[in-house]
Design a protein around this motif. Structure first.
Motif, mmCIF file in Angstrom:
data_model
loop_
_atom_site.group_PDB
_atom_site.id
_atom_site.type_symbol
_atom_site.label_atom_id
_atom_site.label_comp_id
_atom_site.label_asym_id
_atom_site.label_seq_id
_atom_site.Cartn_x
_atom_site.Cartn_y
_atom_site.Cartn_z
ATOM 1 N N LEU A 1 0.841 -1.193 0.000
ATOM 2 C CA LEU A 1 0.000 0.000 0.000
ATOM 3 C C LEU A 1 0.880 1.249 0.000
ATOM 4 O O LEU A 1 2.061 1.184 0.372
ATOM 5 C CB LEU A 1 -0.906 0.013 1.231
ATOM 6 C CG LEU A 1 -1.943 -1.102 1.357
ATOM 7 C CD1 LEU A 1 -2.778 -0.886 2.612
ATOM 8 C CD2 LEU A 1 -2.831 -1.171 0.127
ATOM 9 N N PRO A 2 0.340 2.395 -0.384
ATOM 10 C CA PRO A 2 1.121 3.635 -0.353
ATOM 11 C C PRO A 2 1.687 3.962 1.023
ATOM 12 O O PRO A 2 2.727 4.609 1.132
ATOM 13 C CB PRO A 2 0.110 4.695 -0.798
ATOM 14 C CG PRO A 2 -0.845 3.947 -1.666
ATOM 15 C CD PRO A 2 -0.970 2.592 -1.032
ATOM 16 N N GLU B 1 -8.936 2.936 -6.434
ATOM 17 C CA GLU B 1 -8.502 4.141 -7.129
ATOM 18 C C GLU B 1 -8.973 5.399 -6.426
ATOM 19 O O GLU B 1 -8.602 6.506 -6.797
ATOM 20 C CB GLU B 1 -9.032 4.125 -8.567
ATOM 21 C CG GLU B 1 -8.479 2.971 -9.391
ATOM 22 C CD GLU B 1 -9.057 2.938 -10.787
ATOM 23 O OE1 GLU B 1 -9.950 3.750 -11.059
ATOM 24 O OE2 GLU B 1 -8.611 2.107 -11.592
ATOM 25 N N SER B 2 -9.813 5.223 -5.427
ATOM 26 C CA SER B 2 -10.306 6.377 -4.673
ATOM 27 C C SER B 2 -10.709 5.907 -3.288
ATOM 28 O O SER B 2 -10.833 4.720 -3.019
ATOM 29 C CB SER B 2 -11.501 7.005 -5.393
ATOM 30 O OG SER B 2 -12.533 6.049 -5.540
ATOM 31 N N GLY B 3 -10.884 6.859 -2.374
ATOM 32 C CA GLY B 3 -11.253 6.498 -1.009
ATOM 33 C C GLY B 3 -10.095 5.855 -0.275
ATOM 34 O O GLY B 3 -8.945 6.241 -0.432
ATOM 35 N N THR B 4 -10.392 4.814 0.517
ATOM 36 C CA THR B 4 -9.377 4.134 1.307
ATOM 37 C C THR B 4 -8.527 3.238 0.414
ATOM 38 O O THR B 4 -9.050 2.465 -0.374
ATOM 39 C CB THR B 4 -10.037 3.301 2.411
ATOM 40 O OG1 THR B 4 -10.831 4.149 3.219
ATOM 41 C CG2 THR B 4 -8.978 2.628 3.277
ATOM 42 N N SER B 5 -7.212 3.323 0.555
ATOM 43 C CA SER B 5 -6.308 2.522 -0.258
ATOM 44 C C SER B 5 -6.426 1.044 0.103
ATOM 45 O O SER B 5 -6.405 0.672 1.278
ATOM 46 C CB SER B 5 -4.868 2.996 -0.044
ATOM 47 O OG SER B 5 -3.979 2.213 -0.803
ATOM 48 N N SER B 6 -6.555 0.185 -0.920
ATOM 49 C CA SER B 6 -6.626 -1.257 -0.706
ATOM 50 C C SER B 6 -6.255 -1.967 -2.000
ATOM 51 O O SER B 6 -6.276 -1.381 -3.087
ATOM 52 C CB SER B 6 -8.025 -1.694 -0.250
ATOM 53 O OG SER B 6 -8.985 -1.383 -1.230
ATOM 54 N N VAL B 7 -5.918 -3.258 -1.852
ATOM 55 C CA VAL B 7 -5.601 -4.071 -3.018
ATOM 56 C C VAL B 7 -6.069 -5.488 -2.743
ATOM 57 O O VAL B 7 -5.886 -6.017 -1.642
ATOM 58 C CB VAL B 7 -4.090 -4.032 -3.342
ATOM 59 C CG1 VAL B 7 -3.260 -4.496 -2.162
ATOM 60 C CG2 VAL B 7 -3.779 -4.854 -4.585
ATOM 61 N N LYS B 8 -6.703 -6.104 -3.735
ATOM 62 C CA LYS B 8 -7.196 -7.469 -3.616
ATOM 63 C C LYS B 8 -6.438 -8.368 -4.583
ATOM 64 O O LYS B 8 -6.336 -8.065 -5.768
ATOM 65 C CB LYS B 8 -8.701 -7.534 -3.904
ATOM 66 C CG LYS B 8 -9.306 -8.935 -3.801
ATOM 67 C CD LYS B 8 -10.823 -8.871 -3.718
ATOM 68 C CE LYS B 8 -11.448 -8.481 -5.044
ATOM 69 N NZ LYS B 8 -11.431 -9.614 -6.015
ATOM 70 N N LEU B 9 -5.919 -9.475 -4.056
ATOM 71 C CA LEU B 9 -5.223 -10.482 -4.847
ATOM 72 C C LEU B 9 -6.095 -11.727 -4.893
ATOM 73 O O LEU B 9 -6.516 -12.239 -3.848
ATOM 74 C CB LEU B 9 -3.866 -10.827 -4.221
ATOM 75 C CG LEU B 9 -2.936 -9.655 -3.892
ATOM 76 C CD1 LEU B 9 -1.710 -10.160 -3.139
ATOM 77 C CD2 LEU B 9 -2.535 -8.908 -5.160
ATOM 78 N N SER C 1 -5.756 -3.767 3.256
ATOM 79 C CA SER C 1 -6.232 -2.389 3.341
ATOM 80 C C SER C 1 -5.739 -1.784 4.648
ATOM 81 O O SER C 1 -5.137 -2.469 5.489
ATOM 82 C CB SER C 1 -7.765 -2.333 3.285
ATOM 83 O OG SER C 1 -8.331 -2.850 4.478
ATOM 84 N N GLU C 2 -6.006 -0.517 4.837
ATOM 85 C CA GLU C 2 -5.627 0.142 6.077
ATOM 86 C C GLU C 2 -6.429 -0.397 7.252
ATOM 87 O O GLU C 2 -6.044 -0.243 8.407
ATOM 88 C CB GLU C 2 -5.800 1.649 5.926
ATOM 89 C CG GLU C 2 -4.856 2.252 4.892
ATOM 90 C CD GLU C 2 -5.162 3.705 4.576
ATOM 91 O OE1 GLU C 2 -5.983 4.309 5.304
ATOM 92 O OE2 GLU C 2 -4.581 4.238 3.614
ATOM 93 N N GLU C 3 -7.551 -1.056 6.958
ATOM 94 C CA GLU C 3 -8.372 -1.671 8.000
ATOM 95 C C GLU C 3 -7.727 -2.935 8.547
ATOM 96 O O GLU C 3 -7.846 -3.250 9.730
ATOM 97 C CB GLU C 3 -9.757 -1.990 7.444
ATOM 98 C CG GLU C 3 -10.718 -2.579 8.450
ATOM 99 C CD GLU C 3 -12.062 -2.949 7.851
ATOM 100 O OE1 GLU C 3 -13.043 -3.052 8.601
ATOM 101 O OE2 GLU C 3 -12.116 -3.132 6.611
ATOM 102 N N GLY C 4 -7.050 -3.684 7.687
ATOM 103 C CA GLY C 4 -6.441 -4.943 8.094
ATOM 104 C C GLY C 4 -6.275 -5.871 6.916
ATOM 105 O O GLY C 4 -6.156 -5.443 5.769
ATOM 106 N N LEU C 5 -6.287 -7.181 7.190
ATOM 107 C CA LEU C 5 -6.128 -8.205 6.159
ATOM 108 C C LEU C 5 -7.392 -9.052 6.125
ATOM 109 O O LEU C 5 -7.776 -9.656 7.126
ATOM 110 C CB LEU C 5 -4.917 -9.087 6.456
ATOM 111 C CG LEU C 5 -4.587 -10.103 5.359
ATOM 112 C CD1 LEU C 5 -4.033 -9.399 4.122
ATOM 113 C CD2 LEU C 5 -3.581 -11.142 5.866
ATOM 114 N N ARG C 6 -8.019 -9.099 4.954
ATOM 115 C CA ARG C 6 -9.231 -9.892 4.769
ATOM 116 C C ARG C 6 -8.907 -11.074 3.849
ATOM 117 O O ARG C 6 -8.340 -10.878 2.773
ATOM 118 C CB ARG C 6 -10.343 -9.042 4.156
ATOM 119 C CG ARG C 6 -11.697 -9.729 4.130
ATOM 120 C CD ARG C 6 -12.753 -8.861 3.452
ATOM 121 N NE ARG C 6 -13.004 -7.633 4.166
ATOM 122 C CZ ARG C 6 -13.863 -7.486 5.164
ATOM 123 N NH1 ARG C 6 -14.559 -8.532 5.582
ATOM 124 N NH2 ARG C 6 -14.035 -6.317 5.755
#
Length: 314
Positions: free
Chosen positions: A35-36, A120-128, A158-163
């Motif tokens: 994440l950034p 691309e907007s809001g809270t930064s996250s990435v799904k694999l 995400s900044e929330e944690g790991l899902r």
């Protein structure tokens, strides 16, 4: 499917933020994302096993992996978040999974990386996303469990944690049964100062005491020796891990009813050839969410989904 902890849209409306980055290491057979803010996750294609998850700008490792873990695909990784499917524990007689190894085959085979999705907007996250299909199973497992299925495992940082969410699809015409569990090894500083909340008054099967059934009479569980408990039909969605009385992790079940708590302690740790260092039990605690009480029945053409959200509270 309507679930209490269903993930929010990964592309919420709002101001655009710098995107996460994804890296595929062909030599190590890993997929990693950053994440950034510096938080990272790494997944080994063998078993689709999460082998690292760091937050705090990438400084705090949240999962424990043995120093002697095997990474070449010859056996499951000791540590991280191995996937248990389609059977939990040793195979039982007279069941469709009876010819499979302990904990099934999902952690024993290479998965396919299906791609990533970045916010691309809001809270930064990435799904694999990772996939495993019956047509790609090694012959020994295909012969032992000759059913048509598809698995999609989504790991979202995400900044929330790991899902971590599993989707099971029955690609055949006949129903099949399965069990599922995420064998999460959490990293702790000192197991003697660690307590677990959220399991008070719950019924558990104690494998240390010959798989007898008990009820936890205290609101908190402390680890003072070998612990191997399967809590069945847990009422609270969140199991909390505290260190020295301060919150460390929240493990939130999503469409799953059971939770296993495991620490091998001294003697069992010594007996595992891939467990290191020998006193590593002091720095790990398994809190494993799953569906292991009986069997999940999935009709032909249907799908099932379940998983967890882990929050690091440092």
């Amino acid at each position: 499917m309507d679930r209490r902890h269903k993930p929010s849209n990964i592309l919420p409306p709002g101001e655009k933020l710098p995107a996460a980055t994804v890296d595929i290491d062909e030599k190590r057979q890993t997929v990693s994302a950053t994440l950034p803010n510096g938080d990272t996750v790494e997944v080994l294609l063998y078993g689709a096993t999460v082998t690292s998850w760091k937050n705090g700008g990438g400084k705090t490792e949240n999962v424990w992996v043995s120093e002697k873990a095997i990474w070449d695909g010859s056996k499951p990784v000791r540590g991280g978040i191995p996937i248990v499917f389609p059977n939990f524990g040793p195979p039982i007689k007279d069941h469709a999974t009876s010819a499979l190894p302990q904990h099934g085959f999902a952690r024993n085979v290479r998965w396919e990386f299906l791609g990533s999705e970045k916010s691309e907007s809001g809270t930064s996250s990435v799904k694999l996303d990772f996939g495993l299909y019956s047509s790609a199973l090694p012959a020994k497992f295909r012969e032992a469990w000759p059913l048509d299925f598809g698995l999609v495992y989504s790991v979202t940082l995400s900044e929330e944690g790991l899902r971590t969410i599993m989707t099971v699809r029955n690609e055949g015409s006949s129903a099949f049964e399965f069990q599922f569990l995420l064998h999460t090894y959490l990293r702790v500083n000192d197991i003697s100062q660690t307590t677990i909340n959220g399991l008070g008054s719950e019924t558990y099967i104690d494998k240390v005491l010959n798989a007898t059934k008990h009820e936890q009479t205290t609101p908190s569980l402390s680890i003072t020796g070998e612990v191997d408990r399967a809590y069945i039909g847990v009422k609270q969605d969140t199991t909390s891990v505290l260190e020295g009385g301060s919150p460390r992790f929240d493990v939130i079940r999503d469409n799953l009813s059971d939770t296993v708590v495991w620490n091998p302690w001294i003697e069992k740790a010594k007996g595992m050839g891939d467990f290191a260092p020998q006193d590593g039990y002091k720095n790990m605690l398994c809190v494993e969410v799953g569906a292991i009480d009986g069997w999940q029945k999935l009709e032909g053409g249907d799908a099932w989904e379940g998983g967890q959200l882990i929050k690091s509270l440092l």
